[in-house]
Each structure stands twice: as C-alpha cells, then as structure tokens.
Design a protein around this motif. Sequence first.
Motif, short mmCIF file in Angstrom:
data_model
loop_
_atom_site.label_atom_id
_atom_site.label_comp_id
_atom_site.label_asym_id
_atom_site.label_seq_id
_atom_site.Cartn_x
_atom_site.Cartn_y
_atom_site.Cartn_z
N GLY A 117 0.80 -1.21 0.00
CA GLY A 117 0.00 0.00 0.00
C GLY A 117 0.83 1.26 0.00
N GLY A 118 0.22 2.36 0.42
CA GLY A 118 0.88 3.66 0.41
C GLY A 118 0.24 4.59 -0.61
N SER A 119 0.67 5.84 -0.59
CA SER A 119 0.14 6.83 -1.51
C SER A 119 1.27 7.68 -2.06
CB SER A 119 -0.91 7.71 -0.81
OG SER A 119 -1.64 8.47 -1.75
N ASN A 120 0.92 8.55 -3.01
CA ASN A 120 1.90 9.45 -3.61
C ASN A 120 1.44 10.88 -3.38
OD1 ASN A 120 4.06 10.47 -5.31
ND2 ASN A 120 4.15 8.44 -6.21
N ILE A 121 1.99 11.81 -4.14
CA ILE A 121 1.78 13.24 -3.87
C ILE A 121 0.30 13.60 -3.77
CG2 ILE A 121 2.20 15.58 -4.70
CD1 ILE A 121 4.68 14.13 -3.72
N SER A 122 -0.51 13.17 -4.72
CA SER A 122 -1.95 13.45 -4.66
C SER A 122 -2.60 12.40 -3.77
CB SER A 122 -2.56 13.43 -6.07
OG SER A 122 -2.23 12.23 -6.74
N GLU A 149 -8.87 -12.07 -2.22
CA GLU A 149 -9.61 -10.87 -1.82
C GLU A 149 -8.61 -9.76 -1.47
OE1 GLU A 149 -13.52 -12.68 0.28
OE2 GLU A 149 -11.61 -13.19 1.25
N ILE A 150 -8.12 -9.10 -2.50
CA ILE A 150 -7.08 -8.08 -2.32
C ILE A 150 -7.67 -6.84 -1.64
CG2 ILE A 150 -5.43 -6.59 -3.54
CD1 ILE A 150 -5.36 -8.72 -5.76
N PRO A 151 -7.00 -6.29 -0.62
CA PRO A 151 -7.51 -5.08 0.02
C PRO A 151 -7.62 -3.93 -0.98
CG PRO A 151 -5.73 -6.05 1.30
CD PRO A 151 -5.75 -6.78 -0.01
N MET A 152 -8.50 -2.96 -0.67
CA MET A 152 -8.58 -1.78 -1.52
C MET A 152 -7.27 -1.00 -1.41
SD MET A 152 -11.02 0.83 0.65
CE MET A 152 -10.62 1.36 2.32
N ALA A 153 -7.03 -0.14 -2.39
CA ALA A 153 -5.84 0.70 -2.37
C ALA A 153 -5.92 1.63 -1.16
CB ALA A 153 -5.74 1.50 -3.66
N ILE A 154 -4.93 1.56 -0.27
CA ILE A 154 -5.00 2.29 1.00
C ILE A 154 -3.65 2.86 1.38
CG2 ILE A 154 -6.97 1.11 2.04
CD1 ILE A 154 -5.02 -0.82 3.38
N TYR A 155 -3.71 3.79 2.32
CA TYR A 155 -2.51 4.28 2.99
C TYR A 155 -2.86 4.55 4.45
CZ TYR A 155 -4.48 9.01 2.31
OH TYR A 155 -5.29 10.12 2.32
N GLY A 156 -1.83 4.70 5.28
CA GLY A 156 -2.05 4.95 6.70
C GLY A 156 -2.53 3.73 7.45
N HIS A 157 -2.35 2.54 6.90
CA HIS A 157 -2.78 1.28 7.50
C HIS A 157 -1.65 0.71 8.36
CE1 HIS A 157 -0.86 0.81 3.65
NE2 HIS A 157 -0.53 -0.44 3.95
N SER A 158 -1.83 -0.52 8.84
CA SER A 158 -0.80 -1.21 9.60
C SER A 158 -0.65 -2.62 9.07
CB SER A 158 -1.15 -1.23 11.10
OG SER A 158 -2.42 -1.83 11.30
N MET A 159 0.53 -3.23 9.33
CA MET A 159 0.79 -4.59 8.86
C MET A 159 1.70 -5.29 9.85
SD MET A 159 2.03 -5.90 5.08
CE MET A 159 3.63 -5.07 5.07
N CYS A 160 1.40 -6.57 10.13
CA CYS A 160 2.20 -7.39 11.02
C CYS A 160 2.48 -8.75 10.39
CB CYS A 160 1.48 -7.61 12.36
SG CYS A 160 1.54 -6.23 13.50
N TYR A 161 3.56 -9.37 10.83
CA TYR A 161 3.92 -10.74 10.42
C TYR A 161 3.65 -11.67 11.59
CZ TYR A 161 6.83 -14.72 9.06
OH TYR A 161 7.29 -15.99 8.76
N PHE A 170 -4.41 -4.20 8.73
CA PHE A 170 -5.60 -3.66 9.38
C PHE A 170 -5.73 -2.18 9.10
CE2 PHE A 170 -7.17 -1.27 13.13
CZ PHE A 170 -8.52 -1.60 13.01
N GLY A 171 -6.99 -1.74 8.87
CA GLY A 171 -7.29 -0.33 8.77
C GLY A 171 -6.79 0.32 7.50
N GLY A 172 -6.61 1.65 7.55
CA GLY A 172 -6.17 2.42 6.40
C GLY A 172 -7.32 3.17 5.76
N THR A 173 -6.99 4.04 4.81
CA THR A 173 -7.98 4.82 4.09
C THR A 173 -7.63 4.91 2.62
OG1 THR A 173 -9.11 6.97 3.95
CG2 THR A 173 -6.79 7.00 4.57
#
Length: 278
Positions: A117-122, A149-161, A170-173
Amino acid sequence: MDIDMGSYMSSGTEAASSSDFLFRPFEIKEEIATIFPHARSGHVALGYGRYMVIFGGYYASPGGSGARTFSKVWLKDLVTTEWKKLEPPEENEFDDYPSSTASTTMVAVDGALYVFGGSNISFGASSSDSLYKFDIDSATWKLIECTGEIPMAIYGHSMCYDQQQSLYVFGGTSGVLFSDTVHKFSLTDHVWSEVECTGVIPLPRYTHKVVPCENGFFVLFGGTGPFSVIAEETTIHHFSYSTHHWTQCQCEPDAVHGYPACRKSHAVAHNSQCKHMF
C-alpha cells in the motif's frame, strides 16, 4: 569505559592473566555523516539485526513547493552509525519498485522487506493495493502477483507478520473510505483473504499504530477516523491470529499523569515485556 580483550582473544587456550584485560577510557567522537537520507515524514522504519532500515516518506519545502516521495531503502548501522543507500545492480535498475511510498507499511521476513500500500503526492488519488518484496542482499525489488480478496488501495494502515508465513493488514484509508477490516496474505501461495472477525471490532481508522504480541497484535491508541482523531484513551484493542477475535482491553491510568491523550501519527516500539509509545 571500554575493555580491550585483544591479547586474551588471540591467546587461544592459554590461561588469561590480569594483563589480558586492559581498561581504557571510552572515546566519544563527533562525526558528521556525508551520506544520509533526505528529511521526510510519513516514512516507515524497523530494526534488522544491527541496522535500522528506513523506506519511503514524503517531503515538501516550507513553502509547500518541491513535494516529492522517496523509493530508496536506507540502512543505518547502529554500531558504526554510518548510513548506506541500497542501490540495485545496474541490470536491475528498472525492475518493479513501489512508487506510492508515503504512509505505506513494511515488515522484515527472512532477509526480505515486504511493503504494501501507500500513496503518492496526490494523496488518495494515487494510493496502492500492490505488495512488493525487497531482497536486502541483492537490493532488488519484485512486484508480487497476488490473487484472492485483495484489500482496496490504501494508505495509513498497519501490517504485522505472524511468524507463520502470513501478513495481516488492518485499517487504512483510500482517501474517502476508511477501513476496519483485517486482511491476511499467505507468503506461501500469494493469496489474500478477508478475515471474518468476531468480538468488539475497532472503529475504522488510519494513522494508528500496532505492535505484535504472542499470537496477535495490539492497536495502540487512536488514529484518525472519518471525522476526527479517535478518542480511545482508556482502551486498547487486541487481535488474535488463531481465533480472529477482537478484544477490547480496559487500561489503568498512570497514578500521576493519567491516561495518554488521544493521538494520530505517533510512534511505538516494543520488547518482550513492554510497549512504548511516543
């Protein structure tokens, strides 16, 4: 104070004498690094052996011009304090690599970094639903072909192993929608699945933080919801890998300072006994 054990270490199996251990003052040297990462925010960092690894992030000058994101992996040697930028071999220079690198997530598994995930300038308009693998030894990126079931494109989420060849997100927007779902990714067959959860599911959020624990992870304090920072000063949330159950845990306040204030975009660290938040 430092101890010079050189003569003892080189003496093989010979008995040590008092002269084998030489005390000497520890010398502190102020050194100015000549190679180091650019100033940034919204990056990710983790510990990897004797190194701190940082990746991604966003920078804009004080006037708001010159905005940019970063796609290089940097290592800081915590012993020598030196920085090193991991450059791919010339023949791999144009391999797949992440471009949406602000507010992304990263975990280390078996000599590789996984970035999702993640985002860019816009922000929001250029979010990612891609998962990348970075091999630390060869400094090469690989875009992982995923199914399920791929998650939607998001940023500000969290990830654990989970230490069992699975990643949990989990989470994100998306910039418009906020997520309260948990997705699981199998590193074995590269399949995503949306996890059916029970219990008290946390509110949708981003810019929160999680820390792993035995058989799960904790969501520590807040993050941002659709309208404001989420006020959860008195509780934290625990997710179980084995049961997929959410538990809301009531916390006790500090005798002097009470509960931490609700917050977003904070930082956390942990050891086997404690979780630290700043």
